[in-house]
Design a protein around this motif. Structure first.
Motif, mmCIF file in Angstrom:
data_model
loop_
_atom_site.group_PDB
_atom_site.id
_atom_site.type_symbol
_atom_site.label_atom_id
_atom_site.label_comp_id
_atom_site.label_asym_id
_atom_site.label_seq_id
_atom_site.Cartn_x
_atom_site.Cartn_y
_atom_site.Cartn_z
ATOM 1 N N THR A 147 0.348 8.948 -1.649
ATOM 2 C CA THR A 147 -0.690 9.847 -2.162
ATOM 3 C C THR A 147 -1.328 10.637 -1.028
ATOM 4 O O THR A 147 -1.559 11.849 -1.141
ATOM 5 C CB THR A 147 -1.769 9.044 -2.906
ATOM 6 N N PHE A 148 -1.600 9.949 0.083
ATOM 7 C CA PHE A 148 -2.199 10.628 1.245
ATOM 8 C C PHE A 148 -1.248 11.674 1.808
ATOM 9 O O PHE A 148 -1.649 12.809 2.090
ATOM 10 C CB PHE A 148 -2.547 9.599 2.318
ATOM 11 N N TYR B 203 5.122 20.281 1.191
ATOM 12 C CA TYR B 203 6.128 19.942 0.182
ATOM 13 C C TYR B 203 6.636 18.524 0.393
ATOM 14 O O TYR B 203 7.027 18.140 1.504
ATOM 15 C CB TYR B 203 7.334 20.889 0.220
ATOM 16 N N VAL B 204 6.594 17.751 -0.674
ATOM 17 C CA VAL B 204 7.142 16.395 -0.673
ATOM 18 C C VAL B 204 7.934 16.220 -1.960
ATOM 19 O O VAL B 204 7.437 16.541 -3.043
ATOM 20 C CB VAL B 204 6.023 15.327 -0.606
ATOM 21 N N PRO B 205 9.172 15.748 -1.888
ATOM 22 C CA PRO B 205 9.969 15.562 -3.107
ATOM 23 C C PRO B 205 9.286 14.603 -4.075
ATOM 24 O O PRO B 205 8.493 13.740 -3.670
ATOM 25 C CB PRO B 205 11.290 14.975 -2.586
ATOM 26 N N SER B 206 9.599 14.741 -5.347
ATOM 27 C CA SER B 206 9.043 13.842 -6.353
ATOM 28 C C SER B 206 9.742 12.495 -6.274
ATOM 29 O O SER B 206 10.770 12.337 -5.612
ATOM 30 C CB SER B 206 9.215 14.450 -7.747
ATOM 31 N N GLY B 207 9.180 11.519 -6.972
ATOM 32 C CA GLY B 207 9.786 10.187 -6.992
ATOM 33 C C GLY B 207 9.166 9.267 -5.943
ATOM 34 O O GLY B 207 8.289 9.648 -5.174
ATOM 35 N N GLY C 222 0.790 -1.228 0.000
ATOM 36 C CA GLY C 222 0.000 0.000 0.000
ATOM 37 C C GLY C 222 0.821 1.276 0.000
ATOM 38 O O GLY C 222 0.310 2.349 0.340
ATOM 39 N N SER C 223 2.107 1.161 -0.390
ATOM 40 C CA SER C 223 2.999 2.323 -0.328
ATOM 41 C C SER C 223 2.520 3.482 -1.194
ATOM 42 O O SER C 223 2.634 4.644 -0.821
ATOM 43 C CB SER C 223 4.422 1.914 -0.730
#
Length: 388
Positions: free
Chosen positions: A333-334, A341-345, A327-328
């Motif tokens: 997504t949550f 801010y969350v880095p991409s990837g 479920g990563s």
């Protein structure tokens, strides 16, 4: 499977529902622990990668908060302050600087479409240097009326290279020159255009929200920063390292809160394990008494009960790791929907060390929770137990 381990397993199967629920409690705890630790590791690695991809060593911005600078650098936050691009004269005349580009980030309403575009004005000649990881369908804008669309903007507006994005109030028609392929970051939500065009649209002909700078020799960066700070009053210079520390500190606060929640969940799980094993001991008092009567030692009884706890902890831990990895994407997504801010990837992935550490930790907690029920079972008097 040894005789004692097989006996422990059979005892758990006799009360399947209770055993499964206890294992699921342990699984939830280890799953959350694994997810938090994996996310923290992925966050730091992703942040470091994104900062490296900017191709810049430091940013010059109006005096203000370092957190605003971090947001600007990484995902184009709108900052309600402007620099005068005349500062560029001092920057370009400073020895040791190989690249300096003004950046103008703002919101631009479009009454005709009833929408607000997030625009990112930049020197298009320097775009490949500050966004080296981008892949573009079409071309980088070379004309004042050409724009580059982020992936989400292009998808939402259903636009292709050559299409018209909008007609501005001064009669300027903005044509889509190219579309940035999906980056998975906030870059996907912006409209990129030549900074001169952005300044004209905002009616700020010499404004910039920041100036990105790259130096020839990073070892001389401190000298260059000191020289610029002395030459130009009213500016703030923030290095990429300081940006990373700023965001990492915010992430650390979130991590501390998350780990607190994890510890509470683990404590509840440990109490659940203890309760489950104690109930099993009390229900099997006569059975344990008969085992003692036919030669089982106190240590044998202690070992059987402790092995039941071990099975619950290990199986629950492995289930938790499996469900977390499975479920990563949902977890990511949550998190992206609630964190600024969350880095991409990919941020949550299977790391054997983190997985092993999480299972080992929950295993130790499970064993600790099972010691008292095992000791209680070993203390049962065989004669009194058989009499009931």
């Amino acid at each position: 499977m040894s005789g004692f381990l097989n006996l422990s397993w059979q005892n758990l199967l006799r009360h399947r529902t209770r055993s499964i629920l206890t294992m699921l409690g342990m699984a939830a705890s280890v799953g959350v622990l694994f997810s938090v630790l994996s996310f923290n590791q992925g966050f730091n690695q992703g942040l470091e990668t994104e900062l490296e991809r900017t191709g810049l060593h430091f940013m010059i911005v109006p005096s203000g908060c370092a957190h605003e600078v971090a947001s600007l650098v990484l995902h184009g936050a709108v900052i309600p302050k402007f620099l005068d691009t005349k500062v560029m004269q001092h920057v370009r005349s400073t020895s040791g600087i190989s690249l300096a580009t003004p950046i103008l980030v703002a919101q631009l309403p479009d009454p005709q479409r009833g929408k607000i575009d997030l625009i990112y004005g930049v020197d298009m000649a320097a775009l490949s240097a500050i966004k080296p990881g981008w892949q573009i369908d079409g071309k980088t804008p070379t004309q004042e009326n050409e724009v580059l669309l982020g992936y989400e903007v292009a998808q939402h507006e259903k636009l292709q290279p050559g299409d018209t994005l909008r007609t501005t109030e001064d009669g300027r028609t903005l044509i889509v020159g190219g579309i940035v392929n999906l980056t998975g970051s906030q870059d996907d939500a912006f409209v990129y255009l030549p900074i001169e065009t952005a300044q004209a649209l905002l009616d700020h002909p010499s404004a910039a929200t920041a100036i990105g700078v790259k130096v020839d020799d990073p070892s001389k960066m401190v000298e260059i920063i000191e020289s610029l700070s002395a030459a130009v009053p009213g500016i703030q210079i923030v290095t990429m390292g300081e940006v990373m520390n700023s965001i990492s500190n915010l992430a650390a606060s979130a991590k501390a809160l998350s780990l607190s929640i994890v510890l509470i969940a683990i404590l509840i799980s440990a109490v659940g394990v203890m309760n489950s094993i104690l109930m099993a001991v009390f229900e099997r008092t006569q059975e344990i008494g008969m085992m003692r009567a036919v030669g089982a030692s106190r240590f044998d009884i202690f070992r059987i009960i402790l092995e039941e706890t071990t099975i619950i902890a290990l199986v629950g831990g492995l289930i938790g790791i499996f469900l977390s990895v499975l479920g990563s994407r949902l977890i990511e997504t949550f998190v992206r929907s609630v964190v600024p801010y969350v880095p991409s990837g990919e941020l949550i992935s299977f790391d054997p060390k983190i997985a092993a550490g999480s299972v080992l930790f929950i295993f130790i907690i499970g064993i600790a929770a099972g010691v008292y029920p095992a000791w209680k079972a070993a203390k049962i008097n065989p004669i009194e137990a058989i009499k009931g």
